[in-house]
Scaffold this active site. Structure first.
Site, PDB file in Angstrom:
ATOM      1  N   SER A 142      -1.502 -17.969  43.946  1.00 11.00           N
ATOM      2  CA  SER A 142      -1.613 -17.150  45.141  1.00 11.00           C
ATOM      3  C   SER A 142      -2.616 -16.017  44.901  1.00 11.00           C
ATOM      4  O   SER A 142      -2.544 -15.318  43.901  1.00 11.00           O
ATOM      5  CB  SER A 142      -0.244 -16.579  45.479  1.00 11.00           C
ATOM      6  OG  SER A 142      -0.351 -15.825  46.652  1.00 11.00           O
ATOM      7  N   GLY A 143      -3.546 -15.883  45.818  1.00  9.02           N
ATOM      8  CA  GLY A 143      -4.540 -14.811  45.719  1.00  9.02           C
ATOM      9  C   GLY A 143      -5.771 -15.199  44.931  1.00  9.02           C
ATOM     10  O   GLY A 143      -6.661 -14.381  44.702  1.00  9.02           O
ATOM     11  N   THR A 147      -7.809 -20.027  50.218  1.00  9.90           N
ATOM     12  CA  THR A 147      -8.016 -19.999  51.669  1.00  9.90           C
ATOM     13  C   THR A 147      -9.453 -19.598  51.994  1.00  9.90           C
ATOM     14  O   THR A 147     -10.100 -20.204  52.858  1.00  9.90           O
ATOM     15  CB  THR A 147      -7.022 -19.019  52.312  1.00  9.90           C
ATOM     16  OG1 THR A 147      -5.715 -19.436  51.934  1.00  9.90           O
ATOM     17  CG2 THR A 147      -7.133 -19.024  53.805  1.00  9.90           C
ATOM     18  N   ASN A 192      -1.322 -11.110  47.493  1.00 13.84           N
ATOM     19  CA  ASN A 192      -2.486 -11.373  48.332  1.00 13.84           C
ATOM     20  C   ASN A 192      -2.244 -10.760  49.709  1.00 13.84           C
ATOM     21  O   ASN A 192      -1.205 -10.990  50.304  1.00 13.84           O
ATOM     22  CB  ASN A 192      -2.658 -12.909  48.440  1.00 13.84           C
ATOM     23  CG  ASN A 192      -3.863 -13.298  49.277  1.00 13.84           C
ATOM     24  OD1 ASN A 192      -4.524 -12.447  49.887  1.00 13.84           O
ATOM     25  ND2 ASN A 192      -4.145 -14.592  49.319  1.00 13.84           N
ATOM     26  N   SER A 195      -1.930 -13.775  52.412  1.00 11.73           N
ATOM     27  CA  SER A 195      -1.375 -14.933  51.719  1.00 11.73           C
ATOM     28  C   SER A 195      -0.931 -15.995  52.726  1.00 11.73           C
ATOM     29  O   SER A 195      -0.274 -15.702  53.718  1.00 11.73           O
ATOM     30  CB  SER A 195      -0.189 -14.471  50.879  1.00 11.73           C
ATOM     31  OG  SER A 195       0.362 -15.582  50.237  1.00 11.73           O
ATOM     32  N   SER A 196      -1.329 -17.239  52.464  1.00 13.65           N
ATOM     33  CA  SER A 196      -0.912 -18.326  53.354  1.00 13.65           C
ATOM     34  C   SER A 196       0.549 -18.614  53.068  1.00 13.65           C
ATOM     35  O   SER A 196       0.917 -18.910  51.933  1.00 13.65           O
ATOM     36  CB  SER A 196      -1.729 -19.581  53.076  1.00 13.65           C
ATOM     37  OG  SER A 196      -3.071 -19.249  52.824  1.00 13.65           O
ATOM     38  N   GLY A 419      -0.353 -21.204  46.793  1.00 14.92           N
ATOM     39  CA  GLY A 419      -0.519 -21.322  45.345  1.00 14.92           C
ATOM     40  C   GLY A 419       0.771 -21.033  44.596  1.00 14.92           C
ATOM     41  O   GLY A 419       1.724 -20.489  45.144  1.00 14.92           O
ATOM     42  N   GLU A 421       3.528 -19.471  42.594  1.00 16.52           N
ATOM     43  CA  GLU A 421       3.960 -18.113  42.881  1.00 16.52           C
ATOM     44  C   GLU A 421       5.139 -17.714  41.991  1.00 16.52           C
ATOM     45  O   GLU A 421       6.123 -18.443  41.898  1.00 16.52           O
ATOM     46  CB  GLU A 421       4.369 -18.046  44.353  1.00 16.52           C
ATOM     47  CG  GLU A 421       4.323 -16.676  44.950  1.00 16.52           C
ATOM     48  CD  GLU A 421       4.406 -16.762  46.481  1.00 16.52           C
ATOM     49  OE1 GLU A 421       3.496 -16.271  47.158  1.00 16.52           O
ATOM     50  OE2 GLU A 421       5.412 -17.309  46.981  1.00 16.52           O
TER      51      GLU A 421
HETATM   52  N1  ADP Z   1     -15.245 -15.882  47.590  1.00 12.14           N
HETATM   53  C1  ADP Z   1     -14.699 -14.706  47.857  1.00 12.14           C
HETATM   54  N2  ADP Z   1     -15.481 -13.642  48.102  1.00 12.14           N
HETATM   55  C2  ADP Z   1     -14.941 -12.434  48.336  1.00 12.14           C
HETATM   56  N3  ADP Z   1     -13.621 -12.196  48.353  1.00 12.14           N
HETATM   57  C3  ADP Z   1     -12.769 -13.216  48.105  1.00 12.14           C
HETATM   58  C4  ADP Z   1     -13.279 -14.530  47.858  1.00 12.14           C
HETATM   59  N4  ADP Z   1     -12.232 -15.333  47.647  1.00 12.14           N
HETATM   60  C5  ADP Z   1     -11.124 -14.551  47.783  1.00 12.14           C
HETATM   61  N5  ADP Z   1     -11.457 -13.298  48.078  1.00 12.14           N
HETATM   62  C6  ADP Z   1     -10.540 -12.159  48.285  1.00 12.14           C
HETATM   63  O1  ADP Z   1      -9.295 -12.527  47.784  1.00 12.14           O
HETATM   64  C7  ADP Z   1      -8.302 -12.479  48.774  1.00 12.14           C
HETATM   65  C8  ADP Z   1      -7.324 -13.611  48.593  1.00 12.14           C
HETATM   66  O2  ADP Z   1      -7.956 -14.845  48.779  1.00 12.14           O
HETATM   67  P1  ADP Z   1      -7.206 -16.062  49.446  1.00 12.14           P
HETATM   68  O3  ADP Z   1      -8.225 -17.109  49.660  1.00 12.14           O
HETATM   69  O4  ADP Z   1      -6.444 -15.644  50.612  1.00 12.14           O
HETATM   70  O5  ADP Z   1      -6.253 -16.489  48.294  1.00 12.14           O
HETATM   71  P2  ADP Z   1      -5.246 -17.709  48.261  1.00 12.14           P
HETATM   72  O6  ADP Z   1      -5.456 -18.486  49.508  1.00 12.14           O
HETATM   73  O7  ADP Z   1      -5.647 -18.474  47.056  1.00 12.14           O
HETATM   74  O8  ADP Z   1      -3.941 -17.150  48.139  1.00 12.14           O
HETATM   75  C9  ADP Z   1      -9.032 -12.585  50.059  1.00 12.14           C
HETATM   76  O9  ADP Z   1      -8.352 -11.956  51.082  1.00 12.14           O
HETATM   77  C10 ADP Z   1     -10.330 -11.870  49.730  1.00 12.14           C
HETATM   78  O10 ADP Z   1     -10.195 -10.497  49.896  1.00 12.14           O
HETATM   79 MG    MG Z   2      -4.152 -18.902  50.931  1.00 11.83          MG
END
Ligand code: ADP
Ligand code: MG
Length: 1018
Positions: A142-143, A147, A192, A195-196, A419, A421
């Site tokens: 997660s984070g 996403t 996050n 977070s999804s 992810g 967790e």
């Molecule tokens: N490629 C990226 N560039 C900039 N910030 C990112 C990137 N990937 C993730 N982040 C930051 O990390 C945070 C969490 O990413 P997210 O994709 O929501 O994580 P996950 O889906 O794996 O839990 C996002 O809200 C963003 O702020």
């Molecule tokens: Mg996500």
């Protein structure tokens, strides 16, 4: 060590994979990276962009080193072969621009620095060329950035795939489905801020041209418990805050809401309604816009927001005990709003929230609830309507993304699932989430590590197995039928009697207690015991240990909603609620599947979906726990590298043929095998130097080819054209010849039959001959009366020709006659008389024809007035000088001959020597020779002196005038040899005409008058 080197047609050098022979044990050498850097300066400035190129590939330290080095330079992507490792930068990087997208579009995978776009583009291109289905599995805790990665891939397709104006809508909907789903399905957690809280698998459908034409979303297990409860530092789903922050004033008052999240019990438990990193107001605008694009009607939105508001109102309902210990609702305001928004009857709702319907045999009994159960029922309603509304939302979006035409499509699936967790307190949700991650790890192992190694062994390739942790054992622990944790949980849920979370825990100890990955306080050794509570059980997941608190497992797995509450909702006037709670559900006596089993089954079918497609992998890594940019937490990352199995993956890639393609495809593309990376770099350097020459050579060859092709095309075309044209000409010629033959044949036939009367055989011929003759005749018509020539006619035209000739002559004559003047007429009449008399009789006549006759040879003024007086005013018609020969001596005397209307006079100066009355004129004689002698015979009377012998210069003219005036043309005689004449008083003389060299008139010795004239010229 083997490296596989390929030179695709566009001259890009590709590094596909590397392989380490197991007997080579290499030491960690930091400086190896430096050597490599030297070789890859142009393309890879920092570390290596593919871990496969690490010489010390077995060293975790080298791996982390490379990752760190790159991360610190903002190079967040690194490959392991075709797998992409991504480290969350926690800051905006300038690598997602449209220019970047265009850069990666259609370029060979290894040509550019590692990027998500390369993964996306590669899958897309293989899909287009091989017409098969793909998925991109994005995993990580997660984070870690899953996403974000999935959104970036979607954006990449939206920007780079071909599209039409019609498809723009599809594109927009695909893109905008994200903010809607995120608003309802994502929340701020400790890990996050976005977070999804549901799993998402999205198929993007492409048509045969590679244009995105539709999509389909599958959602997995939304974390409903969040609706009613949030841990400290976490929030409820974004939509609640967005609505309160951004919702229009009218909307809020219609929903009975206040613009303050602090007022709502369901929003304040985490104590962080307001978060600095989230702009709810702005997000609300995006969501509103997305709704309008995805086909939501005003009614849909009214109902949808009605539900969201109802959940908030539900949370604020408070119960208190009445005197009997039964729950009653403390304040009527919220329940009224709910009744309005959900379109349910107030009192029925009120009753349903405080009572439970129990079926006792065939009877139904309403039993009042105590306060605790009433709160439970309230939360159950909130969770149920929110959870089902989310499913409705996904279906609605699917409806708008659906592509209705039935042509075959290929898909690229994007899997972005919650992810792994580990929280302070882990509950049923974490259990499901982590189980899901185990399954996906299993899939990855099955499709890469395991399958690959098994294949090599099967094919008899010399191979030392690379050990890796196969998490199947954990999957089995959770999902095995009858023996797995889920089965045990279900059993506890379904069995009659008093089942509790603790009895469930006991069952677990009993049935899976001896499993290596399962521990409880009771089963644990001294050391670990402390960290496990009595209500906990611990699983040793592939990604680490997680301690779950069993409290709530049964309840959440059952997911019970009291029957009477369901009934209320089934009768709701809110369209969405009614769609979500179907009456048929009430009729069904079968117990619904438990949540865990449903989840297990949906995961199984997801795995099936994925197994049938070609995979691409993105492994996301979270660099630190604090969402801090630039901070590379070695320990945290080492842990992730470990449990993600990246080292094993690298080893298998290095050792094996990580480039997995059908042999034919592979053979087509691959040209060179290289054993050591150094050789590769040297080759690359050499290549850099020679590149331009090679390119220009290839270009020349290619251009030559193109030119040749072009030339041959043109040549072919020219030949074809020529052939066609020749054909046209030949046909024309043949037609002409056939025509000519027919004409000739007709002509011959006509000729043969020309003499027959007109008939079909000869008509044309005859007409032609006529025509030709007449046309020719036109140019040969005689031009004057004297022209006697005439065009010889063909025999069939003789008759006509003769007629024509006559007509022509008549015309000419007529024309001639019309052109003759009166004077000329007189002349001609005279000439005609001359002709009648002399033609063929007298020499010199022929020569005289063309000499015109004069009116007179002497004018009246030349004649003596006396003479004129003597002739008594008779008009002189003609006068000419003549020579008169005496009748006796034949002496020549110059005289004038004057002719009037009635008489002829021989005049000497002023004397009339002899008058000859025309009436008495007896004859006029001339010789047949060329002399001018004329004898005028007169009667024998006294007055007359005898015949007059005259010689005149214009003999024909004079004789003609004379005989015409006397009207005695028939008295003129042309004699031959000699003539007799009277010499007055009864005497006669003879005149002889001869021919001699000199003209001469004389009296011969015999007394005859001899006239010698010249031989006439013939
Ligand atoms: N490629 C990226 N560039 C900039 N910030 C990112 C990137 N990937 C993730 N982040 C930051 O990390 C945070 C969490 O990413 P997210 O994709 O929501 O994580 P996950 O889906 O794996 O839990 C996002 O809200 C963003 O702020
Ligand atoms: Mg996500």
């Amino acid at each position: 060590m083997f490296l596989l080197y390929s030179a695709p047609p566009d001259l890009t050098v590709h590094l596909f994979s590397s392989m380490t022979l197991s007997h080579e044990k290499e030491e960690v050498e930091d400086n190896t990276d430096i050597i490599m850097e030297g070789a890859l300066i142009a393309r890879d400035r920092v570390g290596v962009q593919d871990f496969v190129l690490l010489d010390s590939h077995t060293s975790e330290a080298a791996f982390l080193n490379n990752l760190r080095k790159r991360y610190q330079e903002n190079l967040i992507y690194t490959y392991i072969g075709t797998l992409l490792v991504s480290v969350n930068p926690y800051k905006e990087l300038d690598i997602y621009t449209v220019t970047q997208m265009q850069l990666y579009r259609g370029v060979n995978f290894f040509e550019l620095p590692p990027h998500l776009y390369a993964i996306a583009d590669n899958a897309y291109r293989v899909m287009c060329s091989e017409y098969n289905n793909h998925f991109i599995l994005i995993s990580g805790e997660s984070g870690a950035g899953k996403t974000e990665a999935s959104k970036k891939i979607l954006q990449y397709y939206a920007v780079t795939c071909p599209t039409t104006e019609q498809l723009q809508v599809v594109r927009d909907r695909l893109l905008l489905s994200n903010p809607v789903l995120e608003a309802f399905g994502n929340a701020k957690t400790l890990r996050n801020d976005n977070s999804s809280r549901f799993g998402k698998y999205m198929d993007i459908q492409f048509d045969f041209k590679g244009a995105p034409v539709g999509g389909h979303i599958l959602s997995y297990l939304i974390e409903k418990s969040r609706v009613v409860h949030q841990n400290h530092g976490e929030r409820n789903f974004h939509i609640f805050y967005q609505l309160l922050e951004g919702g229009e004033k009218d909307l809020l008052s219609w929903l009975g809401l206040e613009r303050n999240p602090q007022k709502y019990a369901y929003l304040v438990q985490g104590r962080c309604a307001k978060v600095f990193s989230i702009n709810d107001k702005n997000d609300w605008k995006i969501v509103r816009k997305a709704f309008s694009i995805i086909d939501f009607t005003e009614k849909d939105l009214e109902h949808l927001f009605g539900i969201v508001a109802s959940v908030l109102h539900l949370g604020n309902i408070q119960f208190e005990e009445d005197s009997n210990g039964h729950a009653i609702i403390r304040n009527g305001t919220q329940i009224k709003w709910i009744s309005k928004l959900l379109g349910v009857h107030l009192s029925i709702l009120q009753e349903a929230l405080t009572h439970r319907k129990i079926e006792a045999r065939s009877e139904e009994v309403l039993s009042p609830l105590n306060v605790d159960l009433a709160f439970y029922a309230r939360d159950a309603v909130a969770k149920a309507i929110y959870g089902r509304t989310f499913t409705w939302l996904v279906n609605k979006i699917n409806g708008s993304l659906a592509n209705k035409d039935s042509t075959r499509k290929t898909v690229i699936g994007l899997l972005d699932i919650y992810g792994f967790e580990v929280l302070d307190t882990n509950s049923f949700e974490q259990f499901c989430i982590n189980y899901c991650n185990e399954k996906l790890q299993q899939l990855l192992i099955e499709m890469t590590l395991k399958a690959e190694q098994e294949e090599y062994e099967m094919e008899g390739i010399e191979w030392e197995p690379i050990p890796y942790f196969n998490n199947k054992i954990i999957c089995d622990l959770v999902e095995q039928k009858h023996k797995g944790i889920i089965s045990i949980l279900d059993e506890e849920c379904l069995r009659p009697g008093e089942a509790t979370d603790l009895s469930f825990l006991e069952k677990l100890e009993e049935k899976v207690g001896d499993h290596a990955h399962f521990v409880t306080r009771k089963l644990a050794d001294q050391k670990t015991r402390k960290s496990i509570d009595w209500v906990d059980f611990r699983l040793l997941h592939y990604a680490g240990e997680v301690t779950y608190c069993a409290v709530g497992f049964l309840e959440k797995n059952n997911d019970l909603l009291y029957r009477n509450l369901k009934e209320v909702l089934c009768n709701s006037k809110n369209g969405i609620v009614r769609e979500c709670f179907l009456l048929s559900e009430l009729d069904s006596r079968r117990r619904p599947e438990t949540v865990a089993t449903q989840f297990k089954n949906s995961l199984m079918s997801l795995i099936e979906i994925l197994m049938s497609k070609e995979p691409s992998y993105v492994r996301c890594i979270k660099p630190n726990e604090n969402k801090e940019p630039g901070k590379f937490d070695d320990c945290l990352i080492r842990h992730q590298v470990k449990y993600l199995g990246l080292m094993e993956h690298l080893r298998v890639r290095r050792a094996g043929f990580a480039y997995r393609r059908k042999y034919e495809h592979f053979l087509q593309r691959t040209k060179i095998f290289i054993r050591f990376p150094k050789t590769l770099f040297a080759t690359e350097d050499a290549f850099e130097i020679r590149k331009h020459l090679l390119v220009s050579r290839l270009q020349a060859k290619y251009k030559g080819r193109l030119g040749k092709r072009d030339y041959q095309k043109k040549r072919k075309a020219a030949i074809k054209l020529e052939a066609c044209w020749r054909g046209v000409l030949a046909r024309k010629e043949a037609k002409k010849r056939t025509w000519a033959v027919q004409i000739i044949r007709k002509f011959i036939k006509g000729f043969i039959n020309r003499k027959k009367p007109l008939c079909p055989e000869n008509t044309e011929f005859v007409r032609l001959v006529q025509y030709k003759y007449l046309m020719k005749l036109r140019d040969h018509i005689p031009r004057n009366v004297l022209d006697k020539s005439w065009l010889q006619p063909p025999s069939i035209l003789e008759e006509i020709s003769e007629m024509l000739q006559k007509i022509c002559i008549r015309n000419l004559v007529q024309k001639y006659c019309r052109g003759v003047t009166p004077e000329r007429k007189v002349q001609l009449q005279q000439k005609a008389v001359t002709s009648a008399i002399f033609r063929g009789k007298k020499e010199g006549y022929q020569q005289s024809i063309n000499l015109p006759f004069a009116d007179t040879r002497l004018k009246e003024t030349d004649i003596s007035p006396k003479v004129l007086q003597l002739i008594q005013g008779e008009k002189v018609k003609y006068a000419t000088p003549v020579v008169k020969y005496d009748r006796n001596g034949f002496k020549a005397r110059e005289r004038l001959l004057v002719l009037t209307q009635s008489s002829a006079y021989v005049v000497e100066m002023a004397k009339i020597k002899q008058k000859i009355d025309y009436a008495t004129l007896k004859g006029i004689s001339t010789s047949n020779l060329c002399d001018g002698i004329v004898v005028i015979h007169v009667p024998e009377d006294n007055k007359q002196k005898g015949d007059v012998i005259l010689q005149c210069e214009h003999i024909f003219e004079t004789v003609t005038k004379l005989c015409m005036l006397a009207n005695k043309q028939n008295l003129v005689k042309v004699v031959k040899g000699s003539l007799r004449f009277r010499i007055g008083s009864g005497k006669e003389g003879t005149m002889v005409f001869t021919v001699g060299p000199e003209p001469h008139v004389f009296k011969a010795k015999d007394g005859q008058l001899t006239v010698v004239s010249n031989q006439a010229k013939s």
